[in-house]
Design an enzyme around this catalytic site. Structure first.
Site, mmCIF file in Angstrom:
data_model
loop_
_atom_site.group_PDB
_atom_site.id
_atom_site.type_symbol
_atom_site.label_atom_id
_atom_site.label_comp_id
_atom_site.label_asym_id
_atom_site.label_seq_id
_atom_site.Cartn_x
_atom_site.Cartn_y
_atom_site.Cartn_z
ATOM 1 N N HIS A 114 11.199 21.834 26.022
ATOM 2 C CA HIS A 114 10.218 21.997 25.143
ATOM 3 C C HIS A 114 8.955 22.913 25.892
ATOM 4 O O HIS A 114 9.192 23.579 26.716
ATOM 5 C CB HIS A 114 9.378 20.461 25.078
ATOM 6 N N LYS A 169 3.211 16.602 35.076
ATOM 7 C CA LYS A 169 3.803 15.294 34.488
ATOM 8 C C LYS A 169 4.491 14.198 35.414
ATOM 9 O O LYS A 169 4.294 12.997 35.375
ATOM 10 C CB LYS A 169 4.526 15.484 33.148
ATOM 11 N N HIS A 217 8.541 22.917 29.793
ATOM 12 C CA HIS A 217 9.437 23.843 30.376
ATOM 13 C C HIS A 217 9.101 25.340 30.246
ATOM 14 O O HIS A 217 9.151 25.988 31.048
ATOM 15 C CB HIS A 217 10.866 23.538 29.831
ATOM 16 N N MET A 262 3.890 16.273 26.805
ATOM 17 C CA MET A 262 5.260 16.646 26.050
ATOM 18 C C MET A 262 6.513 16.214 27.098
ATOM 19 O O MET A 262 6.319 16.092 28.415
ATOM 20 C CB MET A 262 5.453 18.019 26.080
ATOM 21 N N MET A 264 16.605 19.312 32.922
ATOM 22 C CA MET A 264 17.797 18.684 32.320
ATOM 23 C C MET A 264 18.053 18.912 30.889
ATOM 24 O O MET A 264 18.570 18.247 30.134
ATOM 25 C CB MET A 264 17.553 16.812 32.657
ATOM 26 N N GLY A 265 17.204 20.048 30.496
ATOM 27 C CA GLY A 265 17.834 20.746 29.208
ATOM 28 C C GLY A 265 16.774 20.022 28.200
ATOM 29 O O GLY A 265 15.745 19.472 28.322
ATOM 30 N N GLY A 293 6.723 20.355 36.714
ATOM 31 C CA GLY A 293 5.720 20.045 36.035
ATOM 32 C C GLY A 293 4.832 19.129 36.483
ATOM 33 O O GLY A 293 5.362 17.939 37.257
ATOM 34 N N SER A 318 11.076 15.472 27.017
ATOM 35 C CA SER A 318 12.207 15.302 26.130
ATOM 36 C C SER A 318 12.511 14.037 25.397
ATOM 37 O O SER A 318 13.135 13.812 24.325
ATOM 38 C CB SER A 318 13.560 15.882 27.090
ATOM 39 N N ARG A 319 11.836 12.882 26.133
ATOM 40 C CA ARG A 319 12.159 11.795 25.675
ATOM 41 C C ARG A 319 11.182 11.140 24.387
ATOM 42 O O ARG A 319 11.432 10.173 23.701
ATOM 43 C CB ARG A 319 12.039 10.545 26.919
HETATM 44 O O1 PAF Z 1 12.289 16.748 36.115
HETATM 45 C C1 PAF Z 1 13.378 16.829 35.885
HETATM 46 O O2 PAF Z 1 13.915 17.561 34.816
HETATM 47 C C2 PAF Z 1 14.652 16.258 36.573
HETATM 48 O O3 PAF Z 1 14.150 15.237 37.480
HETATM 49 C C3 PAF Z 1 15.012 17.554 37.772
HETATM 50 C C4 PAF Z 1 13.886 17.725 38.718
HETATM 51 C C5 PAF Z 1 15.542 18.765 37.041
HETATM 52 C C6 PAF Z 1 16.012 16.893 38.638
HETATM 53 O O4 PAF Z 1 17.310 16.675 37.882
#
Ligand code: PAF
Length: 275
Positions: free
Chosen positions: A25, A140, A28, A175, A21-22, A138, A177-178
């Site tokens: 970090h 996590k 990813h 890690m 979801m962008g 991941g 994004s939040r």
């Molecule tokens: O883990 C995530 O970032 C999201 O849940 C995913 C797997 C990209 C689905 O939107």
């Protein structure tokens, strides 16, 4: 995307997909690194999927920085970015959802009732759009991984799910994004999640086999931090997410936490190996 993936496959190449979801970090980037080792072509998707957020959650304020993400993807040798618009994914009159029933109903599913339906749906759309050979997630999001593995098995997707370890900051914070939502003090308080998971590992190593005893000590640890508010602390069988009465030799379990630090909801987990 279909045309591109068909072209790649006709060329005999294997596609690795990293769905995100962008606001990327190192977690990813570790998935991307693995994909680059295994697959011929690495595709990263960035899509903040509205159907996995409830109306009270943080869809609008979810952190986004596409320019920064694009630079990171280029610097890390990603071949393609799939960045669809919400209206392309969920067209007008969209009606089809994927519901992985049992495993979606516990833990995260109790606190975020429609969450896994949204996740399974978007992941299924990504699989159908990209036709990846390998897909990287991941650890996590341990329950998300279990939901997706079940979906892949049930719906006979011809691909391999690769699960990569949790990447932590040097002080132990997983890690996410939040994490950007945390104030300086909350950032320190958030260490209580990894601390209580370490405590669970220690108790199991010392011979504790009763989940309730381990869980209650983890809860005490988390509650010692004023800004914390627990959603759940649980120990489950790592294979099927069922709650065990006792920990049995040779089996693998997961200790899982979901907890708010201030207004930020964090999750974390660790494997408990009983040997
Ligand atoms: O883990 C995530 O970032 C999201 O849940 C995913 C797997 C990209 C689905 O939107």
């Amino acid at each position: 995307m279909h045309r591109l993936s068909t072209r790649i496959k006709i060329g005999g190449k294997k596609i690795g997909l990293v769905p995100t979801m962008g606001f990327l970090h190192y977690g990813h980037l570790s998935l991307i690194k693995k994909s680059k080792q295994q697959a011929d072509v690495t595709i990263v998707s960035i899509f903040v999927n509205p159907t996995q957020f409830s109306p009270t959650e943080d869809l609008d304020k979810y952190p986004r920085d596409l320019d920064r993400d694009k630079k990171l993807l280029s610097a890390n040798g990603v071949d393609y970015l799939f960045y669809p618009d919400a209206s392309e994914i969920y067209s007008h009159n969209y009606q089809t959802f994927v519901d992985v029933t049992n495993i979606s109903s516990t833990l995260e599913g109790k606190f975020r009732p429609a969450h896994f339906k949204g996740v399974a749906t978007i992941v299924s759309i990504l699989f159908n759009s990209i036709s990846p050979d390998y897909v990287y997630f991941g650890q996590k999001d341990a329950q998300q991984v279990a939901v997706i593995k079940q979906m892949v098995k049930d719906l006979k997707y011809n691909l391999k799910i690769i699960v990569c370890p949790i990447i932590r900051e040097t002080d132990g914070l997983a890690m996410s994004s939040r994490n950007v939502y945390l104030s300086d003090n909350e950032r320190k308080d958030a260490l209580v999640l990894s601390r209580s998971l370490k405590l669970a590992e220690k108790l199991v190593k010392e011979g504790e086999r009763i989940p309730d005893i381990i869980i209650s000590q983890m809860i005490n640890e988390i509650n010692s931090v004023d800004s914390s508010k627990i959603d759940y602390v649980e120990i489950v069988d790592a294979e099927n997410f069922l709650v065990p009465d006792n920990l049995i030799e040779g089996k693998r379990y997961l200790a899982l936490i979901a907890c708010r630090i201030g207004n930020t909801r964090l999750i974390d987990n660790t494997f408990l190996k009983v040997s």
